[in-house]
Design an enzyme around this catalytic site. Structure first.
Site, mmCIF file in Angstrom:
data_model
loop_
_atom_site.group_PDB
_atom_site.id
_atom_site.type_symbol
_atom_site.label_atom_id
_atom_site.label_comp_id
_atom_site.label_asym_id
_atom_site.label_seq_id
_atom_site.Cartn_x
_atom_site.Cartn_y
_atom_site.Cartn_z
ATOM 1 N N LYS A 1 41.940 19.268 50.175
ATOM 2 C CA LYS A 1 42.785 18.581 49.193
ATOM 3 C C LYS A 1 44.113 19.309 49.134
ATOM 4 O O LYS A 1 44.183 20.445 48.661
ATOM 5 C CB LYS A 1 42.110 18.562 47.821
ATOM 6 C CG LYS A 1 42.890 17.715 46.847
ATOM 7 C CD LYS A 1 42.260 17.625 45.497
ATOM 8 C CE LYS A 1 43.063 16.690 44.609
ATOM 9 N NZ LYS A 1 44.522 16.868 44.688
ATOM 10 N N ARG B 1 38.394 4.313 41.518
ATOM 11 C CA ARG B 1 37.005 3.813 41.522
ATOM 12 C C ARG B 1 36.062 4.978 41.709
ATOM 13 O O ARG B 1 36.415 5.958 42.364
ATOM 14 C CB ARG B 1 36.756 2.871 42.705
ATOM 15 C CG ARG B 1 37.692 1.713 42.825
ATOM 16 C CD ARG B 1 37.269 0.552 41.973
ATOM 17 N NE ARG B 1 38.496 -0.238 41.755
ATOM 18 C CZ ARG B 1 38.602 -1.274 40.971
ATOM 19 N NH1 ARG B 1 37.579 -1.654 40.290
ATOM 20 N NH2 ARG B 1 39.731 -1.912 40.827
ATOM 21 N N ARG C 1 53.151 7.569 45.048
ATOM 22 C CA ARG C 1 52.118 6.941 44.240
ATOM 23 C C ARG C 1 52.678 6.431 42.914
ATOM 24 O O ARG C 1 52.173 5.504 42.318
ATOM 25 C CB ARG C 1 50.993 7.934 43.965
ATOM 26 C CG ARG C 1 49.847 7.334 43.220
ATOM 27 C CD ARG C 1 48.629 8.169 43.399
ATOM 28 N NE ARG C 1 48.456 9.139 42.321
ATOM 29 C CZ ARG C 1 48.341 8.811 41.046
ATOM 30 N NH1 ARG C 1 48.450 7.565 40.654
ATOM 31 N NH2 ARG C 1 48.142 9.744 40.142
ATOM 32 N N ARG D 1 51.579 12.282 47.209
ATOM 33 C CA ARG D 1 50.838 11.199 47.846
ATOM 34 C C ARG D 1 51.833 10.122 48.213
ATOM 35 O O ARG D 1 52.652 9.731 47.371
ATOM 36 C CB ARG D 1 49.794 10.669 46.858
ATOM 37 C CG ARG D 1 48.986 9.491 47.323
ATOM 38 C CD ARG D 1 47.785 9.930 48.121
ATOM 39 N NE ARG D 1 46.986 8.804 48.591
ATOM 40 C CZ ARG D 1 45.981 8.262 47.908
ATOM 41 N NH1 ARG D 1 45.653 8.750 46.725
ATOM 42 N NH2 ARG D 1 45.294 7.240 48.396
ATOM 43 N N GLU E 1 49.571 12.554 52.566
ATOM 44 C CA GLU E 1 50.156 13.506 51.623
ATOM 45 C C GLU E 1 51.414 14.076 52.257
ATOM 46 O O GLU E 1 51.346 14.628 53.367
ATOM 47 C CB GLU E 1 49.124 14.616 51.342
ATOM 48 C CG GLU E 1 49.430 15.484 50.161
ATOM 49 C CD GLU E 1 48.949 14.887 48.824
ATOM 50 O OE1 GLU E 1 48.312 13.823 48.823
ATOM 51 O OE2 GLU E 1 49.247 15.502 47.783
ATOM 52 N N LYS F 1 37.233 13.707 44.447
ATOM 53 C CA LYS F 1 37.949 14.974 44.656
ATOM 54 C C LYS F 1 37.085 16.093 44.083
ATOM 55 O O LYS F 1 36.468 15.941 43.030
ATOM 56 C CB LYS F 1 39.356 14.953 44.055
ATOM 57 C CG LYS F 1 39.459 14.540 42.627
ATOM 58 C CD LYS F 1 40.926 14.489 42.196
ATOM 59 C CE LYS F 1 41.043 13.938 40.794
ATOM 60 N NZ LYS F 1 42.431 13.612 40.434
#
Lengths: 334, 532
Positions: free
Chosen positions: B229, B394, B249, B234, B277, B400
């Protein structure tokens, strides 16, 4: 020169008469403005209060306390100082206390409001030299409508909820606001009005003074559910308690001056907030100063530093903060 | 504005999402396309920028209310919201009420920016004295650039989908990108079914929840793609009709901020959309996020900066390939196509494919996660190989799994009242650590406590104030809190010499006394080990 009234670690003290007004530590002799728990505490040798305050003191502090009852305007002499109680418009029996000695007059407002709520004995201005005023809502963002306009909003909302088939729960201080709301619901006889024990107890105590209010106590045994369309009055502390499970499908509102602020309402997660207060808003506080003609202002609990500065700088009157231990009780419990 | 004000009240007075959605659907069914467009903009937070400096607003409102400016400020502290303060201080007017359209209000917000201060004040006085109640409140919230309606984007999409009788994914897609309600029509935004969307419009981002179960409950680790991560921006990279677009984003078009990606216009085939990313990258590994922040705010990027903080996109998904929307394909297929597309030496300075981390079992993955910071990442992303690319946040296919935060035990020394629903409640605290026998402030935090803890702390603060300055109270140094944070870096703007990333309260340590709190040296040790 010593002032006629001053604050010490026990309360507002009149040294000349050796009595206290609304003391927060036990004293020999206490003059009580009204029966809310931050003003009328236990442990005093003798209580002096208005006739309508007495039954609540007995309810809360026990039947063994010594109470001397007075009427509004009735002068009481103590060591050459004249005390008298005058309507404060806050709740039934609430009083401003006037203290006079050798031509000097002080007034302690206790909690008060100028707006008539239809039940409490309406506020009467008392001319004085020195005014000790509360300041719970002492900022200009607090501007309250007439209680009668709010009563109408409450009734309309209740009707709307009935049509939606849900119960209506009103959270308000069990002593004061609950009765002034019930007083407006005397015509609503077709649908049940139910009371939390805290409200029912106060109503019961006031019955001794000839005050009767609509509404049935929702007894804890047997555990029954509220019937459809009912209006239920409960103290704010009931919110989120298991007691609320008996309300079935309901919407809940808080009645308080704090509901003026959106954040305060949202924080408590209620469906609605009615701005209904038993305290003065900013305009009323200013009007009270005008009406009393006071030359010295002492500001207690609330926005004391802000209101003191306002009076001093914008109104040109000598004003100072008087540090007391009274709290805002609008959302607290009896 | 009147009907929208009613909608706002309905949403604001309910905590139930079903009631909020029903209120929106009912509203959309009732009002014109034009009003709907402005309402949608407000509901999803696409609001006009604050048109007037707040100092001017405060000054003019105080004058209108007849109060000195210090009392305005005191009122603002108590209310905790500038728009609401302005509303409450407006005198009850004798001027007749007016209800302008939402469009007129939007247009005013845009026009105000170009007015002289005199014209601004005149315009505001007109609105302030003719609007009432909720409409006045909404106007002032727009004026202060802080209007938020209590619905998530997801709920608005849900309501619009019901109103338009379309599926939510389509509506979510149509709502993407920056659009200005003053220059867009409702029918442009939501064209007839089957009409192609404008080529610059991004797909809705698929977002992951934090892992809320034991990783073993996810089944065989081989069914999952595990990636580092990374801590960047993003982004969605779109190459269509010979043009390149890069969306964040937050739906900002960032193409011009990243000149590095310019060559992709020619290097990528038409009809390509990549999710990834964007991150500063040098010598084979990421640079700290703070370095990126230094360049993102600039209008003009110097050659030096481009050389010092070069950006890449670590690509993890392919959404469109050869002009086809492939979001429904399994991740396995999308990744294979992504590899075929970008494993190309010409691209490797700007597009990297996210590393597929191989672990024999979940325990090995957990060990890596614990030491994630040593590997320049915040933890792991878990994605089911068979999953489609979803819409919005969702649960189920993407998770994550972040490393635990750093933590330090600190003493609360100042408290300040909060904003919005925390107005009039002491919720914003300043924390300190020991430097010898003095307490040095090093972080502010306001999240992490329960409502009950906040309430009892608020009471304690009011009774244990040592000193007041404006809205801030200095309190007795008694209470210890465990402060969690994501990163630490040296700072000469802070007394303690360090700045923390995302500090918050993990626990109220009622079991500890102030003397047992950590020291400045403990903080500096963390800085030495992990400092950026």
């Amino acid at each position: 020169m010593k002032r006629l009234l001053q604050v010490n670690d026990r309360g507002i003290y009149c040294e000349r008469a050796d009595v206290y007004i609304d003391p927060w530590q036990p004293v020999q002799r206490a003059l009580i403005t009204h029966a809310h728990s931050d003003h009328a505490r236990r442990g005093n040798g003798q209580y002096l209060c208005h006739h309508d305050t007495a039954p609540i003191l007995t309810l809360r502090l026990g039947t063994d306390i010594r109470i001397q009852r007075v009427s509004y305007g009735e002068p009481i002499q103590i060591n050459g100082v004249t005390f008298s109680f005058h309507p404060a418009g806050h709740i039934l029996g609430s009083a401003q206390i006037r203290v006079a000695y050798k031509g000097e007059i002080w007034v302690v407002t206790g909690d008060y409001k100028l707006l008539n709520d239809g039940l409490s004995q309406p506020y009467e201005p008392v001319v004085c030299h020195h005014l000790i005023t509360e300041s719970t809502f002492g900022l200009p963002v607090y501007a309250f409508k007439s209680p009668f306009a709010v009563y109408k909003e409450i009734k309309d909302w209740w009707r709307e909820n009935q049509q939606a088939g849900v119960n209506t729960v009103l959270l308000c201080y069990a002593l004061g606001k609950a009765q002034s709301i019930l007083n407006q619901l005397r015509e609503e006889t077709d649908v049940p009005i139910l009371l939390h024990g805290a409200v029912a107890n106060v109503n019961g105590a006031l019955a001794a003074r000839g005050y009767h209010f609509p509404g049935q106590w929702m007894e804890t045994e047997p555990v029954t559910k509220a019937p459809k369309g009912a209006l239920i009055l409960a103290p704010p502390s009931a919110l989120g308690s298991p007691w609320m499970r008996r309300m079935g499908n309901y919407r809940v509102a808080l009645c308080s001056g704090w509901m003026q602020l959106r954040g305060a309402r949202r924080r408590r997660g209620v469906d609605k907030g009615f701005v209904l207060s038993d305290h003065c808003d900013f305009r009323q506080l200013n009007e009270a100063i005008d009406l009393t003609g006071a030359e010295h202002i002492y500001v207690t609990h609330g926005y004391e530093s802000q209101f003191t500065r306002w009076v001093r700088e914008e109104r040109g009157l000598p004003a100072e903060i008087m540090n007391t231990l009274y709290e805002d009780m609008e959302l607290e419990e009896l | 504005m009147r009907v929208f004000a009613q909608l706002f009240e309905a949403i604001d007075s309910s905590t139930k999402t079903s009631r909020k959605v029903a209120a929106m659907v009912d509203y959309f069914d009732r009002v014109s396309d034009e009003e709907k467009l402005f309402a949608v903009a407000l509901l999803i937070g696409n609001k006009p920028k604050r048109p007037v400096a707040t100092t001017s607003l405060r000054e003019w409102a105080s004058a209108l209310a007849g109060i000195p400016s210090w009392l305005f400020e005191e009122s603002y502290y108590a209310v905790g919201d500038l728009g609401e303060t302005l509303t409450l201080l407006m005198p009850q007017q004798s001027r007749p009420e007016e209800t302008p359209t939402l469009k007129a209000v939007f247009a005013t917000m845009t026009a105000l920016r170009k007015y002289s201060p005199m014209e601004q004040r005149e315009t505001l006085y007109t609105f302030w004295t003719t609007l009432r109640g909720t409409a006045l409140f909404l106007f002032n919230k727009m004026l202060t650039g802080s209007l938020r309606v209590g619905v998530s984007r997801k709920l608005v999409i849900n309501a619009l989908a019901r109103h338009l009788d379309r599926d939510e994914a389509t509506v979510a897609h149509q709502l993407m990108g920056k659009w200005d309600p003053l220059t867009t029509r409702f029918t442009d935004l939501f064209p007839q079914q089957g009409t192609a969307l404008p080529h610059h419009i991004p797909y809705p981002f698929y977002l992951a929840y934090a892992l809320d179960r034991e990783p073993a409950d996810l089944g065989d680790i081989n069914n999952w793609l595990l990636e580092k991560k990374l801590d960047g921006i993003r982004g969605q990279l779109i190459r269509r009709n010979g043009e390149l677009f890069i969306w964040s984003r937050g739906e900002d078009l960032l193409t011009d901020k990243f000149p590095e990606f310019g060559p992709l216009t020619t290097l990528l085939p038409d009809g390509t959309v990549i999710d990834g990313e964007i991150i500063p990258w040098k010598d084979g590994h990421p640079l700290p996020f703070a370095r990126m922040q230094t360049r993102i705010g600039r209008k003009n990027l110097s050659a030096k900066m481009l050389q010092e903080v070069p950006l890449v996109m670590v690509c993890f998904d392919l959404l469109e390939y050869e002009g086809r929307d492939i979001r429904h394909e399994p991740l396995l297929i999308r990744r294979a196509q992504l590899a075929a597309l970008i494993d190309n030496p010409a691209l490797q300075r700007i597009l990297l494919r996210s590393e597929e981390m191989a672990f024999p079992d979940w325990q090995a993955a957990a060990d890596f996660r614990e030491r994630a910071r040593q590997f320049h990442c915040e933890g792991l992303m878990l994605k089911q190989w068979q999953s489609a690319y979803g819409v919005g946040r969702r649960k189920g296919d993407w998770w994550k799994w972040k490393a635990d935060p750093f933590s330090i035990d600190a003493v609360m020394i100042y408290a300040q009242s909060g904003h919005g629903r925390r107005a009039n409640l002491y919720t914003d605290y300043t924390f300190a650590v020991w430097d010898g026998d003095t307490l040095v402030p090093f972080a502010k935090a306001y999240s992490g406590l329960t409502d009950t803890e906040i309430k009892s702390l608020d009471r304690w603060i009011k009774q244990n104030t040592v000193e007041k300055f404006g809205p801030v109270r200095r309190v007795k140094p008694v209470h210890v809190f465990e402060i969690g944070f994501e990163g630490v870096q040296a700072s000469n703007r802070h007394k303690s010499g360090v700045a923390l990333r995302f500090p918050r309260m993990l626990r109220w340590r009622l079991d500890k006394t102030a003397a047992e709190a950590n020291t400045k040296d403990d903080l500096l040790d963390l800085l030495r080990l992990y400092g950026q």
